[in-house]
Design an enzyme around this catalytic site. Structure first.
Site, short mmCIF file in Angstrom:
data_model
loop_
_atom_site.label_atom_id
_atom_site.label_comp_id
_atom_site.label_asym_id
_atom_site.label_seq_id
_atom_site.Cartn_x
_atom_site.Cartn_y
_atom_site.Cartn_z
N SER A 1 0.87 -1.35 0.00
CA SER A 1 -0.07 0.07 0.03
C SER A 1 0.97 1.31 0.20
O SER A 1 2.02 1.38 0.48
CB SER A 1 -0.84 -0.26 1.36
OG SER A 1 -1.22 1.29 1.64
N GLN B 1 1.07 -0.27 -4.83
CA GLN B 1 -0.34 0.32 -5.01
C GLN B 1 -0.10 1.91 -5.04
O GLN B 1 0.67 2.66 -4.13
CB GLN B 1 -1.42 -0.04 -3.84
CG GLN B 1 -2.75 0.68 -3.87
CD GLN B 1 -3.05 1.85 -2.88
OE1 GLN B 1 -2.03 1.90 -1.90
NE2 GLN B 1 -3.57 2.97 -3.37
N LYS C 1 -7.82 -0.43 -9.83
CA LYS C 1 -8.62 -1.08 -8.56
C LYS C 1 -9.77 -0.39 -8.16
O LYS C 1 -9.65 0.89 -8.02
CB LYS C 1 -7.68 -1.50 -7.40
CG LYS C 1 -8.28 -2.03 -6.18
CD LYS C 1 -7.04 -2.20 -5.15
CE LYS C 1 -7.51 -2.68 -3.86
NZ LYS C 1 -8.06 -1.87 -3.00
N HIS D 1 -13.51 -1.84 -2.08
CA HIS D 1 -12.45 -1.66 -1.15
C HIS D 1 -13.01 -2.26 0.25
O HIS D 1 -12.89 -1.87 1.27
CB HIS D 1 -12.43 -0.14 -0.81
CG HIS D 1 -11.39 0.64 -0.42
ND1 HIS D 1 -10.42 1.23 -1.64
CD2 HIS D 1 -10.64 0.62 0.60
CE1 HIS D 1 -9.52 1.54 -1.12
NE2 HIS D 1 -9.33 1.12 0.12
C1 LIG Z 1 -7.40 -1.96 7.03
C2 LIG Z 1 -7.42 -1.86 5.39
C3 LIG Z 1 -6.80 -0.91 4.82
C4 LIG Z 1 -6.73 -0.75 3.68
N1 LIG Z 1 -5.86 -0.04 2.70
C5 LIG Z 1 -5.96 0.18 1.35
C6 LIG Z 1 -4.85 0.83 0.62
O1 LIG Z 1 -4.03 1.62 1.31
N2 LIG Z 1 -4.92 0.85 -0.60
C7 LIG Z 1 -5.94 0.11 -1.30
O2 LIG Z 1 -5.80 0.45 -2.68
N3 LIG Z 1 -6.76 -0.68 -0.47
C8 LIG Z 1 -6.91 -0.74 0.62
N4 LIG Z 1 -7.81 -1.43 1.36
C9 LIG Z 1 -8.69 -2.27 0.47
C10 LIG Z 1 -8.26 -3.51 0.41
O3 LIG Z 1 -6.99 -3.64 -0.63
C11 LIG Z 1 -9.13 -4.67 -0.35
O4 LIG Z 1 -9.65 -3.83 -1.52
C12 LIG Z 1 -10.08 -5.08 0.60
O5 LIG Z 1 -9.63 -4.99 1.98
C13 LIG Z 1 -10.78 -6.33 0.19
O6 LIG Z 1 -11.82 -6.75 1.12
P1 LIG Z 1 -11.46 -7.82 2.32
O7 LIG Z 1 -10.72 -7.14 3.29
O8 LIG Z 1 -12.78 -8.18 2.58
O9 LIG Z 1 -10.80 -9.10 1.52
C14 LIG Z 1 -7.70 -1.60 2.76
C15 LIG Z 1 -8.41 -2.39 3.20
C16 LIG Z 1 -8.39 -2.57 4.69
C17 LIG Z 1 -9.27 -3.56 5.33
#
Ligand SMILES: Cc1cc2nc3c(=O)[nH]c(=O)nc-3n(C[C@H](O)[C@H](O)[C@H](O)COP(=O)(O)O)c2cc1C
Length: 381
Positions: free
Chosen positions: A106, A127, A250, A274
């Protein structure tokens, strides 16, 4: 610890984490209905058992965008994952490399991309959020290129950061330094605190050089405010031109947006809401997947899906509906919180085992055969 499923990993993690980070990972936007819908969508499908198919050999191996993967899943970018446990970003890189699973760092990681890329045998994806200050975005791309990153995942579903009630209650992205309540909560999460104390003061490793504040909480607040809500299709064309490596977009939930990405020369689109942290109420990713696969179909584009994947059966269901691979966010953060690098290694191996078992019991020997059979292996539950 034996892997018994991601729900158990979550439970173990939540016993260790202080409330601020427990809620930050587990929470979603507004009513959290998107988050629930992501899970419910998988419950609408079952996989039909098949017998006498000689499943003595079942391979979960697949190749996506040139990455050889031991199973059709990857670790999605998770900001602040390094707050789950000291050194977590490096642990994730090592576990993913050892288990041959792609890992995307990230923009909001605690360790800097440069340090993560020094881990032996890693082939990291990075990312990117596009910031108001395009000079930062430009520099982030340069750094990724200098680190040998082959693929950039551009996140486009965060034009606005919506209210996440759990974070709001805890002051995440609102406070600049920990409150007394937070300090007490850190102290009561003694295993987490003890581990963290062994590491230096955490910061946003990729962003601290751009002067976003002194403390982690301040950096979190300022970095979130830097995400550019005016980013639009012409900017994507600019970015495509700037970044010569593979580009994944994404946060695509509409076939027209997928088509526009493909027209812009994007290599892969990622169907993602997300994990329910952005628009609420939004559809489940599994529910919009078929339309996006159909939009991308003629161009042979690899479509990734994330949000709500928790079991091997979810992965097989998503692949049967046209996803090339899937990504998991929260689960790997929980695995690290619960049991560090070993916990994550066990989770990856356990999930791969689940995928293999489900494929075998459905009479499928390989991921390519799973793709060929497609929806024929599914039944609406
Ligand atoms: C705590 C947390 C932080 C996240 N930070 C980012 C991030 O910095 N960049 C990003 O593109 N997605 C981020 N996401 C989204 C994840 O990449 C992903 O799309 C999502 O967690 C998928 O769902 P899941 O947690 O049910 O597997 C984050 C998700 C969570 C839970």
């Amino acid at each position: 610890m034996v892997f018994t499923g991601i729900d158990d990993v979550q439970q173990n993690a939540e016993q260790v984490l202080p409330r601020l980070f427990r809620d930050y990972v587990a929470g979603g936007a507004h009513e959290e209905s998107t988050m629930r819908r992501n899970r419910q969508a998988f419950g609408k499908w079952s996989i039909i058992p098949r017998c006498l198919q000689d499943v003595s050999q079942v391979s979960t191996h697949t190749c996506w965008l040139g990455y050889e993967c031991s199973a059709p899943f990857m670790l999605a970018p998770v900001g602040f994952a390094g707050m789950m446990r000291g050194g977590a970003d490096l642990m994730a890189a090592r576990a993913a490399a050892a288990e041959r699973i792609p890992f995307c760092v990230s923009t909001f990681s605690i360790a800097a991309l440069e340090d993560i890329c020094k881990v032996a045998d890693v082939d990291i994806l990075a990312q990117l959020y596009v910031f108001r200050d395009r000079a930062i975005t430009h520099d982030m791309m340069r750094r990724a290129r200098d680190c040998g990153v082959r693929t950039l995942i551009l996140t486009v579903d965060t034009a606005i950061t919506p209210l996440r009630p759990r974070d709001e209650r805890n002051g995440f992205r609102r406070l600049s330094k920990p409150s007394l309540t937070q300090m007490l909560s850190f102290a009561s999460a003694w295993r987490w605190s003890f581990n963290m104390l062994r590491y230096k003061q955490p910061e946003l490793g990729n962003l601290k050089v751009y002067g976003m504040g002194l403390s982690l909480l301040e950096q979190a607040k300022n970095a979130a405010a830097q995400i550019d809500p005016s980013f639009s299709w012409s900017d994507l064309d600019w970015l495509r031109n700037e970044w010569k490596g593979k580009l994944v977009v994404k946060g695509i939930m509409h076939p027209a947006d997928a088509n526009r990405c493909i027209a812009a020369g994007v290599d892969s689109v990622m169907v993602s809401n997300h994990g329910g942290r952005q628009l609420d109420p939004a559809p489940a990713t599994l529910d919009v997947l078929p339309d996006i696969v159909a939009a991308a179909g003629n161009t042979n584009h690899a479509v990734i899906l994330d949000s709500g994947i928790r079991r091997g059966g979810d992965i097989v269901t998503a692949l049967a509906q046209g996803a090339s691979i899937v990504a998991l966010g929260r689960p790997w953060a929980w695995a690290l919180a619960a049991n560090g690098e070993q916990g994550l290694t066990e989770m990856i191996a356990g999930l791969r085992g689940e995928v293999r078992d489900v494929m075998g019991l459905a009479g499928i020997n390989s991921v390519s055969s799973l793709r060929e059979k497609g929806c024929a292996i599914l039944r609406k539950a």
